[in-house]
Design a protein around this motif. Structure first.
Motif, PDB file in Angstrom:
ATOM      1  N   GLY A  18      -3.114  -0.021   2.185  1.00 53.89           N
ATOM      2  CA  GLY A  18      -2.301   0.165   3.383  1.00 53.89           C
ATOM      3  C   GLY A  18      -3.116   0.000   4.658  1.00 53.89           C
ATOM      4  O   GLY A  18      -2.667  -0.634   5.623  1.00 53.89           O
TER       5      GLY A  18
ATOM      6  N   GLY B 147       0.810  -1.214   0.000  1.00 51.71           N
ATOM      7  CA  GLY B 147       0.000   0.000   0.000  1.00 51.71           C
ATOM      8  C   GLY B 147       0.841   1.260   0.000  1.00 51.71           C
ATOM      9  O   GLY B 147       0.433   2.294  -0.524  1.00 51.71           O
ATOM     10  N   VAL B 148       2.028   1.190   0.578  1.00 54.27           N
ATOM     11  CA  VAL B 148       2.933   2.340   0.557  1.00 54.27           C
ATOM     12  C   VAL B 148       3.654   2.426  -0.789  1.00 54.27           C
ATOM     13  O   VAL B 148       3.858   3.520  -1.328  1.00 54.27           O
ATOM     14  CB  VAL B 148       3.950   2.242   1.724  1.00 54.27           C
ATOM     15  CG1 VAL B 148       5.042   3.287   1.596  1.00 54.27           C
ATOM     16  CG2 VAL B 148       3.237   2.375   3.055  1.00 54.27           C
ATOM     17  N   ALA B 149       4.030   1.268  -1.340  1.00 56.96           N
ATOM     18  CA  ALA B 149       4.759   1.242  -2.612  1.00 56.96           C
ATOM     19  C   ALA B 149       3.895   1.771  -3.754  1.00 56.96           C
ATOM     20  O   ALA B 149       4.355   2.588  -4.558  1.00 56.96           O
ATOM     21  CB  ALA B 149       5.239  -0.169  -2.919  1.00 56.96           C
ATOM     22  N   ILE B 150       2.670   1.282  -3.841  1.00 56.67           N
ATOM     23  CA  ILE B 150       1.728   1.844  -4.801  1.00 56.67           C
ATOM     24  C   ILE B 150       0.798   2.739  -3.981  1.00 56.67           C
ATOM     25  O   ILE B 150       0.129   2.268  -3.078  1.00 56.67           O
ATOM     26  CB  ILE B 150       0.946   0.739  -5.554  1.00 56.67           C
ATOM     27  CG1 ILE B 150       0.202  -0.169  -4.590  1.00 56.67           C
ATOM     28  CG2 ILE B 150       1.839  -0.072  -6.445  1.00 56.67           C
ATOM     29  CD1 ILE B 150      -0.774  -1.112  -5.260  1.00 56.67           C
ATOM     30  N   PRO B 151       0.796   3.991  -4.224  1.00 61.46           N
ATOM     31  CA  PRO B 151       0.079   4.905  -3.312  1.00 61.46           C
ATOM     32  C   PRO B 151      -1.427   4.624  -3.255  1.00 61.46           C
ATOM     33  O   PRO B 151      -2.232   5.346  -3.834  1.00 61.46           O
ATOM     34  CB  PRO B 151       0.375   6.290  -3.867  1.00 61.46           C
ATOM     35  CG  PRO B 151       1.172   6.124  -5.098  1.00 61.46           C
ATOM     36  CD  PRO B 151       1.429   4.702  -5.325  1.00 61.46           C
ATOM     37  N   GLN B 152      -1.781   3.567  -2.557  1.00 58.68           N
ATOM     38  CA  GLN B 152      -3.191   3.201  -2.361  1.00 58.68           C
ATOM     39  C   GLN B 152      -3.471   3.167  -0.867  1.00 58.68           C
ATOM     40  O   GLN B 152      -2.993   2.291  -0.147  1.00 58.68           O
ATOM     41  CB  GLN B 152      -3.487   1.826  -2.974  1.00 58.68           C
ATOM     42  CG  GLN B 152      -3.470   1.801  -4.470  1.00 58.68           C
ATOM     43  CD  GLN B 152      -4.631   2.604  -5.049  1.00 58.68           C
ATOM     44  OE1 GLN B 152      -5.713   2.625  -4.485  1.00 58.68           O
ATOM     45  NE2 GLN B 152      -4.366   3.263  -6.160  1.00 58.68           N
ATOM     46  N   LEU B 153      -4.228   4.114  -0.416  1.00 57.21           N
ATOM     47  CA  LEU B 153      -4.512   4.250   1.002  1.00 57.21           C
ATOM     48  C   LEU B 153      -5.295   3.049   1.545  1.00 57.21           C
ATOM     49  O   LEU B 153      -5.008   2.539   2.632  1.00 57.21           O
ATOM     50  CB  LEU B 153      -5.289   5.547   1.261  1.00 57.21           C
ATOM     51  CG  LEU B 153      -5.635   5.851   2.708  1.00 57.21           C
ATOM     52  CD1 LEU B 153      -4.356   6.050   3.512  1.00 57.21           C
ATOM     53  CD2 LEU B 153      -6.525   7.071   2.789  1.00 57.21           C
TER      54      LEU B 153
END
Length: 125
Positions: free
Chosen positions: A66, A57-63
């Protein structure tokens, strides 16, 4: 320096309260059951999956990924650390049938200390 009467009464009351609470703790399950290895294993796997999802979730900015990873990680740790609730009556009581006696039959240091405490209390009352 000797204690005043009020201090002595307060100390006696505190000792009685502590003794009563300790006996309640022993009677109501101060002992833990055997660890449930299945729930510990599943909890560790869930926590690892949660960490992976949190990193993803941090690597691909998907809240949402994460947040889901954090919730999964938290649930896994909680599952792994929660003690087993399945206690049989044999785990709590001894052959005498008394939970208090079961604590004293264990033999070890705590059992000896409890026996000494009870003898001391019986001598006072």
């Amino acid at each position: 320096m000797p204690l005043s009467e009020q201090e002595q009464r307060l100390l006696d009351e505190m000792e009685r309260s502590l003794y009563r609470n300790d006996a309640d703790f022993v009677a109501t399950g101060g002992r833990r059951g055997r660890p449930n290895y299945r729930s510990v294993t599943i909890g560790i796997l869930l926590a690892a999956a949660g960490i992976a999802a949190l990193i993803a979730g941090v690597a691909i900015p998907q809240l949402l990924v994460g947040i889901a990873g954090f919730v999964l990680m938290f649930a896994g740790v909680l599952l792994a650390l929660t003690p087993s609730k399945r206690l049989t009556p044999e785990d709590i009581t001894s052959s005498t049938g008394s939970p208090r006696a079961a604590a004293h039959d264990s033999g070890g240091f705590i059992g000896r200390m409890n026996d000494r405490w009870e003898r001391r209390q019986e001598g006072r009352e």
